[in-house]
Write an enzyme that holds these catalytic residues in place. Structure first.
Site, PDB file in Angstrom:
ATOM      1  N   TYR A 183      -1.070  51.968  16.431  1.00 42.39           N
ATOM      2  CA  TYR A 183      -1.037  53.970  15.482  1.00 42.39           C
ATOM      3  C   TYR A 183      -2.195  54.220  16.433  1.00 42.39           C
ATOM      4  O   TYR A 183      -3.427  54.487  16.890  1.00 42.39           O
ATOM      5  CB  TYR A 183      -1.544  53.218  13.950  1.00 42.39           C
ATOM      6  CG  TYR A 183       0.719  52.244  13.305  1.00 42.39           C
ATOM      7  CD1 TYR A 183       1.211  52.983  13.769  1.00 42.39           C
ATOM      8  CD2 TYR A 183      -0.082  51.059  13.458  1.00 42.39           C
ATOM      9  CE1 TYR A 183       2.463  51.821  13.490  1.00 42.39           C
ATOM     10  CE2 TYR A 183       1.247  50.864  13.355  1.00 42.39           C
ATOM     11  CZ  TYR A 183       2.215  50.805  13.706  1.00 42.39           C
ATOM     12  OH  TYR A 183       3.677  50.325  12.951  1.00 42.39           O
ATOM     13  N   LEU A 302      -0.800  33.944  10.885  1.00 40.15           N
ATOM     14  CA  LEU A 302      -0.511  33.187  10.285  1.00 40.15           C
ATOM     15  C   LEU A 302      -1.177  32.291  10.108  1.00 40.15           C
ATOM     16  O   LEU A 302      -1.705  30.826   9.827  1.00 40.15           O
ATOM     17  CB  LEU A 302      -0.092  32.210  12.196  1.00 40.15           C
ATOM     18  CG  LEU A 302       1.550  33.099  12.812  1.00 40.15           C
ATOM     19  CD1 LEU A 302       1.232  32.004  14.579  1.00 40.15           C
ATOM     20  CD2 LEU A 302       2.667  32.406  11.970  1.00 40.15           C
TER      21      LEU A 302
HETATM   22  C1  FMN Z   1       6.578  43.146   6.639  1.00 40.70           C
HETATM   23  C2  FMN Z   1       5.168  43.270   7.135  1.00 40.70           C
HETATM   24  C3  FMN Z   1       5.186  44.787   7.260  1.00 40.70           C
HETATM   25  C4  FMN Z   1       3.892  45.023   7.849  1.00 40.70           C
HETATM   26  N1  FMN Z   1       3.692  45.992   7.220  1.00 40.70           N
HETATM   27  C5  FMN Z   1       2.152  46.238   8.343  1.00 40.70           C
HETATM   28  C6  FMN Z   1       1.291  47.479   7.662  1.00 40.70           C
HETATM   29  O1  FMN Z   1       1.736  48.458   6.722  1.00 40.70           O
HETATM   30  N2  FMN Z   1      -0.419  47.363   7.876  1.00 40.70           N
HETATM   31  C7  FMN Z   1      -0.849  46.087   8.850  1.00 40.70           C
HETATM   32  O2  FMN Z   1      -2.307  47.347   9.304  1.00 40.70           O
HETATM   33  N3  FMN Z   1       0.299  45.538   8.978  1.00 40.70           N
HETATM   34  C8  FMN Z   1       1.151  45.066   8.579  1.00 40.70           C
HETATM   35  N4  FMN Z   1       1.138  44.340   8.954  1.00 40.70           N
HETATM   36  C9  FMN Z   1       1.281  42.858   9.726  1.00 40.70           C
HETATM   37  C10 FMN Z   1       0.380  41.821   8.888  1.00 40.70           C
HETATM   38  O3  FMN Z   1      -0.274  43.153   7.866  1.00 40.70           O
HETATM   39  C11 FMN Z   1      -0.614  40.665   9.507  1.00 40.70           C
HETATM   40  O4  FMN Z   1      -1.725  42.037  10.085  1.00 40.70           O
HETATM   41  C12 FMN Z   1       1.087  39.565  10.300  1.00 40.70           C
HETATM   42  O5  FMN Z   1       1.596  39.788   9.578  1.00 40.70           O
HETATM   43  C13 FMN Z   1       0.413  38.723  10.594  1.00 40.70           C
HETATM   44  O6  FMN Z   1      -0.489  38.121   9.583  1.00 40.70           O
HETATM   45  P1  FMN Z   1       0.636  36.849   8.886  1.00 40.70           P
HETATM   46  O7  FMN Z   1       0.615  35.969  10.102  1.00 40.70           O
HETATM   47  O8  FMN Z   1      -0.063  36.350   7.377  1.00 40.70           O
HETATM   48  O9  FMN Z   1       2.136  37.330   8.674  1.00 40.70           O
HETATM   49  C14 FMN Z   1       3.126  44.017   8.399  1.00 40.70           C
HETATM   50  C15 FMN Z   1       3.852  42.416   8.611  1.00 40.70           C
HETATM   51  C16 FMN Z   1       4.419  42.069   8.048  1.00 40.70           C
HETATM   52  C17 FMN Z   1       4.984  41.038   7.724  1.00 40.70           C
END
Ligand code: FMN
Length: 371
Positions: A183, A302
């Protein structure tokens, strides 16, 4: 004693434990205004017992939204809509709340993921022209953004400041500035998206200039005792892109300006990225930032198992973890983690009777009686 359930101080804010809920776009706002969906979604997550809930990427201007359904904090109506949701959460949960302030730059004007996530052309009814450091589209074949001029840069800084003032009025406990995932602020940092010839492009110090100016401007207007921190992509996962060395230098510069933490993610600026996904694949980047800057770091990506999260902290690789998908899948993840790690979780009194027999001290303060 579980490391995951130790409190953590970020500036003047104390988190009761080190499980944070990562910002997650919901694409469910109307003209930037939170809706009943946010009430239900955030309300549920606020009962999770996590140490911090970070609200989704929240745009500082209409054109800074990723999609037409993004949350915003650029109007009185946006502020009032969010106030309603926050008041309900505050009435029922002690969870610390932060907002992620964001501008999508050239990745704005996109469809929601469930509608394909592709660019909405600027001349389509729901689309709009986008802004970026340089007039290069994110992906080949997309409508290019307009390169920001000095007035455009000043306006975006002012938009971040105005949104930070609204966040302060709303009583939010912290601000995360979104400088990750391709972004706008990441577009300035990355040589893949920033080809400017002026003081904001070229050498790393120049590419960092605008994100640092935005940080300073936000920090200056948000109450000093409440933390402001930054989410970064530590690498573009593309040869010749932004990398961990530059990330460490950026984190140091942020630290000198009062940044309370670095939330360490990766990727998002280029469709050419190649990401080697595996459990905790971004943790080594958080560990580097922590070791080389001494700043509190939040590791993400993850992290799905309580023992895995515990080991990341116990090994000194990060100061907190953040979870996105795992906590959507299991919103009581922090309760289950506390049960597994022999710690206590915060649960609302209405749910205390759900405490399993084998975990007699799981919910802090839990008591119930009947006649
Ligand atoms: C539904 C969804 C929406 C997300 N929206 C954002 C967001 O608004 N801002 C951001 O920095 N990352 C966003 N992400 C990324 C997550 O914050 C995170 O960094 C990424 O999913 C990896 O973490 P995880 O393996 O625990 O899902 C989003 C991820 C998901 C699944």
């Amino acid at each position: 004693m579980s490391a995951l359930f130790q409190p953590l101080r970020l500036g003047g804010l104390e988190l009761p434990n080190r499980i944070t809920i990562a910002p997650m776009c919901q694409y469910s706002a109307t003209e930037g205004c939170a809706t009943d969906w946010h009430m239900i979604h955030l309300g549920g997550l606020a009962l999770s017992g996590a140490g911090l809930l970070i609200l989704e990427a929240t745009a500082v201007s209409p054109e800074g939204r990723i999609s037409p359904g993004d949350l915003g904090l650029y109007s009185d109506a946006n502020e009032a809509a969010l106030a309603r949701v926050l008041a309900a959460i505050r009435a029922h949960s002690p969870i610390p709340l932060a907002v992620q302030l964001s501008h999508a730059g050239r990745k704005a004007s996109s469809r929601a993921p469930w509608e394909g996530g592709t660019q909405i052309p600027p001349d389509a009814p729901a689309g709009w022209p986008t802004l970026a450091p340089s007039a290069m589209p994110h992906a080949e074949g997309e409508a290019p953004p307009e390169a920001l001029d000095p007035e455009g840069l000043a306006k975006i800084r002012d938009d971040f400041v105005a949104a930070a003032r609204r966040a302060a009025r709303l009583g939010l406990d912290g601000i995360e500035i979104h400088a990750a995932h391709g972004y706008l602020l990441h577009q300035f940092l990355s040589p893949l998206a920033n080809r400017r010839q002026d003081a904001y492009g070229g050498a790393p110090e120049n590419r960092m200039r605008f994100p640092l100016e935005v940080f300073e401007a936000v920090r200056a207007v948000f109450p000093a005792e409440r933390p402001v921190w930054v989410r970064v992509s530590a690498t573009d996962w593309v040869e010749g892109g932004w990398d961990i060395e530059e990330t460490v230098a950026f984190a140091r510069a942020l630290g000198e300006r009062g940044c309370a933490a670095i939330h360490v993610s990766t990727g998002g600026v280029s469709p050419r990225q190649s990401i080697p996904l595996s459990p905790g694949y971004q943790v080594p980047f958080a560990a580097r930032v922590k070791a080389e800057t001494g700043l509190p770091t939040i590791a993400v990506g993850l992290i799905t198992e309580p023992e895995q999260a515990e080991a990341i902290l116990a090994d000194g690789k990060a100061d907190a973890v953040s979870l996105a998908r795992a906590v959507l899948y299991d919103p009581r993840w922090p309760w289950h983690a506390a049960a597994k790690l022999g710690a206590q979780a915060t649960a609302p009194k209405q749910y205390w009777r759900s405490q399993p027999r084998e975990y007699k001290d799981l919910f802090s303060g839990a008591a119930h009686g009947q006649r």
